[in-house]
Scaffold this motif. Structure first.
Motif, PDB file in Angstrom:
ATOM      1  N   MET A   1       6.391  -5.179  22.967  1.00 25.12           N
ATOM      2  CA  MET A   1       5.030  -5.110  23.321  1.00 25.12           C
ATOM      3  C   MET A   1       4.562  -3.453  22.929  1.00 25.12           C
ATOM      4  N   LYS A   2       3.406  -3.421  22.500  1.00 26.39           N
ATOM      5  CA  LYS A   2       2.737  -2.104  21.962  1.00 26.39           C
ATOM      6  C   LYS A   2       1.704  -1.651  23.118  1.00 26.39           C
ATOM      7  N   ASN A   3       1.649  -0.333  22.808  1.00 30.98           N
ATOM      8  CA  ASN A   3       0.346   0.237  23.519  1.00 30.98           C
ATOM      9  C   ASN A   3      -0.789   0.030  22.610  1.00 30.98           C
ATOM     10  N   VAL A   4      -1.690  -0.515  23.114  1.00 27.74           N
ATOM     11  CA  VAL A   4      -2.998  -0.491  22.247  1.00 27.74           C
ATOM     12  C   VAL A   4      -4.189   0.073  22.667  1.00 27.74           C
ATOM     13  N   THR A   5      -5.015   0.758  21.838  1.00 27.03           N
ATOM     14  CA  THR A   5      -6.196   1.274  22.130  1.00 27.03           C
ATOM     15  C   THR A   5      -7.428   0.859  21.523  1.00 27.03           C
ATOM     16  N   VAL A   6      -8.196   0.319  22.315  1.00 28.87           N
ATOM     17  CA  VAL A   6      -9.630  -0.247  21.743  1.00 28.87           C
ATOM     18  C   VAL A   6     -10.743   0.767  21.701  1.00 28.87           C
ATOM     19  N   MET A   7     -11.148   1.349  20.774  1.00 26.51           N
ATOM     20  CA  MET A   7     -12.221   2.466  20.502  1.00 26.51           C
ATOM     21  C   MET A   7     -13.556   1.714  20.245  1.00 26.51           C
ATOM     22  N   GLY A   8     -14.134   1.348  21.288  1.00 26.97           N
ATOM     23  CA  GLY A   8     -15.489   0.642  21.133  1.00 26.97           C
ATOM     24  C   GLY A   8     -15.672  -0.400  22.088  1.00 26.97           C
ATOM     25  N   SER A   9     -16.682  -0.393  23.063  1.00 28.87           N
ATOM     26  CA  SER A   9     -16.560  -1.373  24.242  1.00 28.87           C
ATOM     27  C   SER A   9     -17.978  -2.327  23.991  1.00 28.87           C
ATOM     28  N   GLY A  10     -18.039  -2.733  22.813  1.00 30.70           N
ATOM     29  CA  GLY A  10     -19.246  -3.967  22.509  1.00 30.70           C
ATOM     30  C   GLY A  10     -18.476  -5.221  22.731  1.00 30.70           C
ATOM     31  N   SER A  11     -19.121  -6.153  22.461  1.00 31.44           N
ATOM     32  CA  SER A  11     -18.496  -7.421  22.697  1.00 31.44           C
ATOM     33  C   SER A  11     -17.310  -7.778  22.027  1.00 31.44           C
ATOM     34  N   TRP A  12     -17.173  -7.355  20.770  1.00 31.73           N
ATOM     35  CA  TRP A  12     -15.980  -7.745  20.077  1.00 31.73           C
ATOM     36  C   TRP A  12     -14.783  -6.766  20.517  1.00 31.73           C
ATOM     37  N   GLY A  13     -15.073  -5.602  20.674  1.00 33.14           N
ATOM     38  CA  GLY A  13     -14.110  -4.762  21.290  1.00 33.14           C
ATOM     39  C   GLY A  13     -13.358  -5.177  22.558  1.00 33.14           C
ATOM     40  N   THR A  14     -14.406  -5.473  23.332  1.00 27.62           N
ATOM     41  CA  THR A  14     -14.020  -6.014  24.854  1.00 27.62           C
ATOM     42  C   THR A  14     -13.181  -7.215  24.762  1.00 27.62           C
ATOM     43  N   ALA A  15     -13.651  -8.182  23.920  1.00 29.65           N
ATOM     44  CA  ALA A  15     -12.826  -9.444  23.841  1.00 29.65           C
ATOM     45  C   ALA A  15     -11.456  -9.231  23.365  1.00 29.65           C
ATOM     46  N   LEU A  16     -11.249  -8.287  22.446  1.00 31.47           N
ATOM     47  CA  LEU A  16      -9.947  -8.052  21.884  1.00 31.47           C
ATOM     48  C   LEU A  16      -9.177  -7.421  23.019  1.00 31.47           C
ATOM     49  N   ALA A  17      -9.832  -6.492  23.599  1.00 28.81           N
ATOM     50  CA  ALA A  17      -8.935  -5.741  24.837  1.00 28.81           C
ATOM     51  C   ALA A  17      -8.404  -6.823  25.532  1.00 28.81           C
ATOM     52  N   ILE A  18      -9.313  -7.755  26.270  1.00 26.84           N
ATOM     53  CA  ILE A  18      -8.980  -8.726  27.036  1.00 26.84           C
ATOM     54  C   ILE A  18      -7.972  -9.668  26.497  1.00 26.84           C
ATOM     55  N   MET A  19      -8.126 -10.143  25.231  1.00 25.82           N
ATOM     56  CA  MET A  19      -7.101 -10.972  24.601  1.00 25.82           C
ATOM     57  C   MET A  19      -5.657 -10.277  24.731  1.00 25.82           C
ATOM     58  N   LEU A  20      -5.680  -8.880  24.110  1.00 28.12           N
ATOM     59  CA  LEU A  20      -4.184  -8.114  24.119  1.00 28.12           C
ATOM     60  C   LEU A  20      -3.606  -8.011  25.131  1.00 28.12           C
ATOM     61  N   GLN A  21      -4.348  -7.643  26.453  1.00 20.80           N
ATOM     62  CA  GLN A  21      -4.039  -7.323  27.745  1.00 20.80           C
ATOM     63  C   GLN A  21      -3.150  -8.598  28.212  1.00 20.80           C
ATOM     64  N   ASN A  22      -3.724  -9.668  27.841  1.00 23.69           N
ATOM     65  CA  ASN A  22      -3.211 -11.023  28.281  1.00 23.69           C
ATOM     66  C   ASN A  22      -2.102 -11.445  27.335  1.00 23.69           C
ATOM     67  N   ASN A  23      -1.808 -10.766  26.225  1.00 23.78           N
ATOM     68  CA  ASN A  23      -0.569 -10.822  25.436  1.00 23.78           C
ATOM     69  C   ASN A  23       0.374 -10.228  26.043  1.00 23.78           C
ATOM     70  N   GLY A  24       0.343  -9.353  27.005  1.00 26.93           N
ATOM     71  CA  GLY A  24       1.439  -8.416  27.470  1.00 26.93           C
ATOM     72  C   GLY A  24       1.340  -6.981  26.954  1.00 26.93           C
ATOM     73  N   HIS A  25       0.387  -6.569  26.245  1.00 24.57           N
ATOM     74  CA  HIS A  25       0.306  -5.359  25.813  1.00 24.57           C
ATOM     75  C   HIS A  25      -0.291  -4.440  26.837  1.00 24.57           C
ATOM     76  N   SER A  26       0.156  -3.232  26.641  1.00 26.95           N
ATOM     77  CA  SER A  26      -0.618  -2.156  27.451  1.00 26.95           C
ATOM     78  C   SER A  26      -1.973  -1.683  27.022  1.00 26.95           C
ATOM     79  N   VAL A  27      -3.072  -1.843  27.459  1.00 25.94           N
ATOM     80  CA  VAL A  27      -4.284  -2.132  26.540  1.00 25.94           C
ATOM     81  C   VAL A  27      -5.225  -0.962  27.230  1.00 25.94           C
ATOM     82  N   MET A  28      -5.915  -0.073  26.376  1.00 25.13           N
ATOM     83  CA  MET A  28      -6.790   0.851  26.933  1.00 25.13           C
ATOM     84  C   MET A  28      -8.041   0.740  26.244  1.00 25.13           C
ATOM     85  N   LEU A  29      -8.998   0.491  26.987  1.00 21.02           N
ATOM     86  CA  LEU A  29     -10.446   0.299  26.307  1.00 21.02           C
ATOM     87  C   LEU A  29     -11.376   1.385  26.376  1.00 21.02           C
ATOM     88  N   TRP A  30     -11.882   2.164  25.328  1.00 22.68           N
ATOM     89  CA  TRP A  30     -12.534   3.281  25.379  1.00 22.68           C
ATOM     90  C   TRP A  30     -14.111   3.091  25.106  1.00 22.68           C
TER      91      TRP A  30
END
Length: 329
Positions: A1-30
């Motif tokens: 599992m990787k640490n993933v950062t999503v820079m941008g909290s529009g609809s697509w960035g938010t959706a990817l953050a949700i999906m990747l957190q559910n994948n088991g990654h440690s996700v930070m949404l900015w």
């Protein structure tokens, strides 16, 4: 599992953050604004851009770009296309050697006419850059609705790593080394979605939309090949696949914008009603400029430009396309 950062909290960035957190990654949404971070922390969702998509446990939220960029082994750049250069420049001092940036914006830069991966590499030459593209509405990805996309970069090792880390049983990723073709298809299909929506807003039917989509993919490929893309790419996920979903769904803000324009609303009224970035509007100018530079004919794109920026009547624009000089396919 990787640490993933999503820079941008529009609809697509938010959706990817949700999906990747559910994948088991440690996700930070900015998010850029403190107020939005506080709102999301309070509500447990992004009510402004992706309502009813509940954040999974463990998803981290921050407005501190240094903290966010230090967190991510993989950094997803999820800002509008017109903000890519400034954002990449702002983030560059905090990005490390060989950190992987995955761009998810779709468009061309006005003025330079460069693809977004080119812009990012100029700003952060120390990083690996890849592009995520394909027929994917944020609303559906956040709900785990089966979706396919692709990851494009000349570096196959990076592509395979992102493919392995991002994919799951409901989000399938393919790899593609034709970065040029993928990015051109991703950018230009938004222009065609404006045209398809405009046709719907004018009250035209399925025949008209089919005409726009089939001639539209021809235009996309014509310009994409002229700048170095491969023809086969436009018959794939980021070409015809993305074109279909963007031209036919009410999730598509480009199609929705086109509908409003076809109904007679001004561009300013349309953008105010959509309340989110409509990338096709940003792309059409650059696409026309690039076509002129490469001496490539783009009649649908030119017609949309005339409607948006030259006061052309919407119905006249469509009918003039129908009455162009007869030719072979």
């Amino acid at each position: 599992m990787k640490n993933v950062t999503v820079m941008g909290s529009g609809s697509w960035g938010t959706a990817l953050a949700i999906m990747l957190q559910n994948n088991g990654h440690s996700v930070m949404l900015w998010a850029r604004r403190d107020a939005q971070i506080e709102q999301m922390k309070t509500d447990g969702e992004n009510k402004q851009y992706l309502p009813n998509a509940v954040f999974p446990e463990g998803l981290q939220l921050t407005s501190d770009k240094e903290e966010a960029l230090a967190h991510g082994e993989i950094v997803i750049l999820a800002v509008p296309s017109k903000a890519v250069r400034q954002s990449a420049t702002d983030f560059a001092p905090y990005l490390k050697e060989n950190q992987v940036i995955v761009n998810v914006a779709k468009g061309l830069e006005e003025g330079s006419l460069k693809r977004l991966s080119e812009v990012i590499r100029e700003c952060v030459p120390q990083c690996e850059v890849a592009t995520l593209s394909g027929p994917s509405h944020a609303e559906e990805v956040s709900k785990g609705i089966p979706t396919i996309c692709l990851i494009a970069t000349p570096n196959e090792d990076v592509a395979k790593m992102v493919q392995a880390e991002f994919g799951n049983g409901r989000f399938r990723l393919y790899t593609n080394t034709d970065e040029i073709g993928v990015e051109m298809g991703a950018a230009l299909k938004n222009v065609m979605a404006l045209a398809a929506g405009m046709s719907d807003g004018l009250g035209f039917g399925d025949n008209t939309k089919a005409a726009i989509m089939t001639r539209g993919i021809t235009e996309m490929a014509r310009l994409g090949i002229a700048v170095g893309g491969k023809r086969d790419t436009f018959g794939g996920i980021s070409g015809i696949g993305d074109l279909i979903v963007t031209c036919t769904s009410m999730h598509s803000r480009n199609r929705r914008a086109g509908i409003l324009l076809g109904q007679g609303k001004s561009l300013e009224e349309t953008l105010a009603e959509i309340k989110m970035v409509v990338e096709g509007v940003n792309t059409v100018k650059a696409a026309c400029d690039l076509a002129h530079k490469m001496e490539v004919e783009l009649p649908i794109t030119e017609a949309i430009y005339a409607v948006l920026f030259q006061g052309k009547d919407r119905e006249d624009a469509v009918l003039e396309l129908m009455n162009r000089e007869n030719k072979a396919e």
